[in-house]
Design an enzyme around this catalytic site. Structure first.
Site, short mmCIF file in Angstrom:
data_model
loop_
_atom_site.label_atom_id
_atom_site.label_comp_id
_atom_site.label_asym_id
_atom_site.label_seq_id
_atom_site.Cartn_x
_atom_site.Cartn_y
_atom_site.Cartn_z
N CYS A 116 26.97 -34.65 -35.90
CA CYS A 116 26.39 -33.49 -36.10
C CYS A 116 25.34 -33.53 -36.98
CB CYS A 116 27.18 -32.34 -36.41
SG CYS A 116 28.50 -32.17 -35.20
N CYS A 336 31.18 -27.18 -47.03
CA CYS A 336 31.16 -27.37 -45.56
C CYS A 336 29.86 -28.43 -45.30
CB CYS A 336 31.11 -26.26 -44.51
SG CYS A 336 32.56 -25.25 -44.45
N1 SAH Z 1 34.52 -32.58 -37.10
C1 SAH Z 1 35.33 -31.26 -37.18
C2 SAH Z 1 35.92 -31.22 -38.51
C3 SAH Z 1 34.81 -30.61 -39.60
S1 SAH Z 1 34.90 -29.19 -40.31
C4 SAH Z 1 34.49 -30.07 -36.65
O1 SAH Z 1 33.16 -30.43 -36.35
O2 SAH Z 1 34.96 -28.84 -36.66
C5 SAH Z 1 33.50 -29.11 -41.04
C6 SAH Z 1 32.52 -27.88 -40.81
O3 SAH Z 1 31.57 -27.80 -41.50
C7 SAH Z 1 32.28 -27.97 -39.39
O4 SAH Z 1 32.54 -26.54 -38.66
C8 SAH Z 1 30.99 -28.40 -39.45
O5 SAH Z 1 30.05 -27.90 -38.18
C9 SAH Z 1 30.58 -27.49 -40.53
N2 SAH Z 1 29.47 -28.12 -41.09
C10 SAH Z 1 28.86 -29.48 -41.17
N3 SAH Z 1 27.45 -29.54 -41.66
C11 SAH Z 1 27.38 -28.47 -42.38
C12 SAH Z 1 26.52 -27.74 -43.36
N4 SAH Z 1 25.34 -28.75 -43.58
N5 SAH Z 1 26.41 -26.49 -43.64
C13 SAH Z 1 27.53 -25.84 -43.26
N6 SAH Z 1 28.45 -26.15 -42.45
C14 SAH Z 1 28.51 -27.52 -41.92
#
Ligand code: SAH
Length: 341
Positions: A116, A336
């Site tokens: 992502c 996160c």
């Molecule tokens: N791969 C799984 C588990 C990771 S959970 C998933 O995608 O759900 C981590 C969460 O943080 C996910 O919802 C992801 O999209 C979010 N996340 C990733 N980068 C972020 C950022 N820079 N700021 C806030 N949330 C973010």
């Protein structure tokens, strides 16, 4: 040598009975030492015969990870534990102290193949899955340090549903009544949307909660954020709704809110339309808005507070349960999406 922390109750029973010719009650004794009393020296399992302890020690170790560092946030006490694996890779787990409960956020992979574009973990190339013992050890090391853990989030580095077997095995271990005895509703798996494994997870009927990282109502937009996933939003949400109904849980929708990218009124209205189309009963959804957390080198920003609140307000006015997720440990890069190498 293998770790006792990666062994299920059934496997342990088989070993105790058929390899060591011991009584089956030894299984419960071992589980209690490890997960209830959090004793990690086999020699101190004092209700086991000395000879048996010695044999166990020859066959098993307990820890395989080195604790490299422990950083505590000055803002909210969130603590990031960085570990090194036996083969030299680093990853982290996060402890989040909340008023009413202790929460941990665990990693499931070293690196992440989904990539992502707003996520720091996505910038680390996928190396390998974490083994069940490495997942379980994260929780136990933190529990030994801070006390009882009430709640587990599989929201650290990696995509949990791409490490399915180890994930399920560790969750089952967390639920053992003679061990950590965690409540199933206090365990949440977050996924980017690995559709077949969402259905598979529903069939396990473990009763744990599922969260889907959605970020947009529109496939073209989402593809811009979530690089390496072939499933459509509709297929992902249908699987999530199936899961929620099957397990009688709410489906959490995570939505990283990024300034000018997915934070406009058309975005929230699109999301509302889509969710209403897919489920007549919208009370099965719980929407977690996650304002974008800053990551160095990524050209995204968090929207203004006003815009974030407005996004939430529109959801609430349309009958949805919606929350804004507060960042935990942003000063130590533990919030996160901030966990990297
Ligand atoms: N791969 C799984 C588990 C990771 S959970 C998933 O995608 O759900 C981590 C969460 O943080 C996910 O919802 C992801 O999209 C979010 N996340 C990733 N980068 C972020 C950022 N820079 N700021 C806030 N949330 C973010």
């Amino acid at each position: 040598m293998i770790s006792l922390l990666g062994i299920s109750k059934e496997e342990l029973k088989d070993i105790v009975l058929n390899e060591f010719y011991e009584k089956s009650c030894r299984v419960t004794q071992i589980l209690k030492w490890l997960y209830e009393k959090k004793e990690f020296e086999i020699d101190k399992f004092t209700d086991l015969p000395k000879k048996f302890r010695e044999t166990l020690q020859q066959k098993f170790k307990i820890f395989t990870l080195d604790l490299v560092s422990k950083e505590k946030s000055n803002i909210d006490g969130t603590t990031k534990y960085s570990f090194k694996t036996y083969d030299g890779y680093n990853f982290s787990a996060v402890y989040i102290p909340k008023l009413s409960r202790n929460v941990v956020c665990l990693s499931t992979q070293i690196g992440c193949s989904i990539k992502c574009i707003f996520c720091n973990s996505g910038r680390v190339d996928f190396v390998r899955n974490l083994d069940c013992c490495e997942i379980t050890e994260q929780l136990l090391r933190i529990a030994k340090d801070v006390g009882k853990i009430d709640s587990v989030l599989f929201m650290g580095m990696g995509e949990p549903l791409l490490n399915y077997e180890n994930l399920i095995k560790s969750i089952k271990i967390f639920l053992y009544p003679e061990g950590l005895s965690m409540s199933k509703r206090k365990i949440t798996v977050s996924t980017v949307g690995v559709v077949p494994n969402i259905y598979k997870l529903a069939e396990e009927n473990l009763g744990i909660k599922l969260a889907i990282s959605l970020h947009s109502y529109d496939d073209n937009k989402r593809k811009k954020f979530v690089k390496n996933l072939k499933f459509s939003i509709k297929d992902i949400l249908e699987a999530g709704i199936f899961y929620a109904k099957r397990t009688k849980t709410k489906l959490t929708i995570e939505y990283v809110l990024i300034k000018d990218e997915n934070d406009k009124e058309e975005d929230v209205l699109g999301l509302i339309r889509l969710l209403k189309k897919l489920s007549k009963d919208i009370s099965i959804f719980k929407i977690n808005i996650i304002p974008y957390n800053f990551i160095e080198g990524i050209e995204f920003f968090s929207p203004t507070e006003e815009r974030i609140n407005n996004f939430k307000k529109i959801l609430i006015n349309n009958g949805f349960l919606a929350f804004i997720r507060k960042p935990h440990g942003s000063d130590i890069k533990a919030a996160c999406g901030q966990i990297g190498f």
